[in-house]
Design a protein around this motif. Structure first.
Motif, short mmCIF file in Angstrom:
data_model
loop_
_atom_site.label_atom_id
_atom_site.label_comp_id
_atom_site.label_asym_id
_atom_site.label_seq_id
_atom_site.Cartn_x
_atom_site.Cartn_y
_atom_site.Cartn_z
N ARG A 1 0.84 -1.19 0.00
CA ARG A 1 0.00 0.00 0.00
C ARG A 1 0.88 1.24 0.00
O ARG A 1 1.92 1.27 0.65
CB ARG A 1 -0.90 0.03 1.24
N TRP A 2 0.43 2.29 -0.71
CA TRP A 2 1.22 3.52 -0.79
C TRP A 2 1.01 4.42 0.42
O TRP A 2 1.76 5.38 0.61
CB TRP A 2 0.86 4.29 -2.06
N ASP A 3 0.00 4.16 1.22
CA ASP A 3 -0.29 5.03 2.36
C ASP A 3 0.14 4.42 3.69
O ASP A 3 -0.21 4.94 4.75
CB ASP A 3 -1.79 5.36 2.41
N SER A 4 0.90 3.33 3.66
CA SER A 4 1.24 2.65 4.90
C SER A 4 2.59 1.94 4.77
O SER A 4 2.77 1.10 3.89
CB SER A 4 0.15 1.64 5.27
N ILE A 5 3.55 2.28 5.64
CA ILE A 5 4.85 1.63 5.65
C ILE A 5 4.72 0.23 6.21
O ILE A 5 4.07 0.01 7.23
CB ILE A 5 5.86 2.45 6.47
N ALA A 6 5.36 -0.73 5.55
CA ALA A 6 5.34 -2.12 6.01
C ALA A 6 6.67 -2.79 5.66
O ALA A 6 7.34 -2.40 4.70
CB ALA A 6 4.18 -2.88 5.39
N PHE A 7 7.03 -3.80 6.44
CA PHE A 7 8.30 -4.51 6.23
C PHE A 7 8.03 -5.79 5.46
O PHE A 7 7.25 -6.64 5.89
CB PHE A 7 8.92 -4.84 7.59
N ASP A 8 8.66 -5.93 4.30
CA ASP A 8 8.55 -7.13 3.47
C ASP A 8 9.94 -7.75 3.36
O ASP A 8 10.83 -7.19 2.73
CB ASP A 8 8.00 -6.78 2.09
N LEU A 9 10.10 -8.92 3.97
CA LEU A 9 11.40 -9.57 4.04
C LEU A 9 11.95 -9.91 2.66
O LEU A 9 13.18 -9.96 2.48
CB LEU A 9 11.28 -10.85 4.87
N MET A 10 11.09 -10.10 1.66
CA MET A 10 11.52 -10.60 0.36
C MET A 10 11.53 -9.54 -0.73
O MET A 10 11.74 -9.86 -1.90
CB MET A 10 10.64 -11.77 -0.07
N LYS A 11 11.29 -8.27 -0.39
CA LYS A 11 11.24 -7.23 -1.42
C LYS A 11 12.35 -6.21 -1.16
O LYS A 11 12.30 -5.45 -0.20
CB LYS A 11 9.89 -6.54 -1.46
N TYR A 12 13.36 -6.22 -2.05
CA TYR A 12 14.54 -5.37 -1.88
C TYR A 12 14.68 -4.39 -3.04
O TYR A 12 14.39 -4.74 -4.18
CB TYR A 12 15.80 -6.23 -1.79
N TYR A 13 15.14 -3.20 -2.71
CA TYR A 13 15.48 -2.19 -3.71
C TYR A 13 16.94 -1.81 -3.52
O TYR A 13 17.51 -1.97 -2.43
CB TYR A 13 14.62 -0.94 -3.54
N VAL A 14 17.54 -1.27 -4.57
CA VAL A 14 18.87 -0.68 -4.48
C VAL A 14 18.81 0.71 -5.09
O VAL A 14 18.40 0.88 -6.24
CB VAL A 14 19.94 -1.58 -5.15
N LYS A 15 19.16 1.72 -4.28
CA LYS A 15 19.12 3.11 -4.72
C LYS A 15 20.29 3.86 -4.08
O LYS A 15 20.98 3.35 -3.20
CB LYS A 15 17.81 3.78 -4.30
#
Length: 249
Positions: free
Chosen positions: A60-74
């Motif tokens: 969801r774009w309106d709520s921070i949540a922790f997803d163990l399997m979703k990673y970004y690199v920036k």
């Protein structure tokens, strides 16, 4: 993150540089609430560091949540305590004269915007609210909260920091006129519990980064992208030897 990283790159992440994270892996895998602690590190995050992190808005774009399997690199372009702005598609931090992010890519984005050849580029920026007219050409100024810093809870700050406060408190922010409520209790100020960062991709015209989704909580940071240990040409099994053990800068 092109050109720093290319499709097919496999990277080594230094998880110890800023301190390894300790949390309940089983609970995280089951999407249960977790408490993240960090061991002492041997260096601090700097502007322009390339970081790997858990994407803070996986569902969801309106709520921070922790997803163990979703990673970004920036790339980190603003630190806790910085005041960050985008002016004519270029990144600035108040009081800092360093080049931030990929300058050539920012130049190219500005050219596309000026020429009107940006139909496939999403322009509207965070916080996606009608009262805050920010986009990827002109954005901010936005204060990036540091742990312990205090902001006045007026209507503007409530819009800018709503997701962060709700994440830290596990309570809802509502706004009525000039009054801000946290779980129905009026608040006049808020003190942040952790550090936040502004993250930007090097491919400025096509990057799902903080310009669109906001600020990154420190505890979501996995580590520093250090080396490309292998690179395979997309659609083939051919190794790109010229990228072997290339430092990520």
């Amino acid at each position: 993150m092109q050109p720093a990283l290319l499709p097919g790159d496999n990277i080594i992440v230094n998880k110890l540089a800023f301190g390894g994270r300790l949390f309940n892996l089983t609970a995280a895998a089951e999407n249960k609430p977790i408490h993240i602690r960090r061991m002492p590190g041997f260096q601090k995050i700097k502007r322009n560091d390339v970081l790997v992190f858990n994407f803070p808005y996986p569902s969801r774009w309106d709520s921070i949540a922790f997803d163990l399997m979703k990673y970004y690199v920036k790339r980190c372009v603003a630190l806790p305590g910085d005041t960050f702005s985008i002016v004519n598609a270029h990144y600035y931090v108040k009081g800092c004269s360093d080049a931030l992010g990929n300058m050539e890519s920012q130049d190219n984005l500005l050219t596309l915007l000026n020429e009107g050849t940006h139909k496939e580029i999403s322009l509207k920026g965070y916080p996606h609210d009608s009262l805050v007219d920010w986009d990827i050409r002109n954005f901010g100024p936005l204060y990036v909260p540091a742990k312990g810093s205090v902001v006045i809870m007026n209507q503007m700050n409530a819009i800018l920091y709503k997701q962060l406060i709700e994440y830290e408190q596990n309570m809802k922010i509502t706004i009525s006129g000039d009054t801000v409520f946290l779980n129905n209790y009026p608040i006049k100020w808020y003190q942040f519990r952790q550090n936040y960062y502004f993250m930007a991709g090097d491919k400025t015209r096509d990057s799902r980064d903080s310009r669109y989704w906001g600020l990154l909580p420190e505890e979501f940071i996995v580590g520093k992208a250090a080396l490309i240990w292998k690179s395979v040409r997309p659609g083939t099994s051919k190794c790109e030897w010229r990228r072997l053990l290339k430092s990520i800068e």
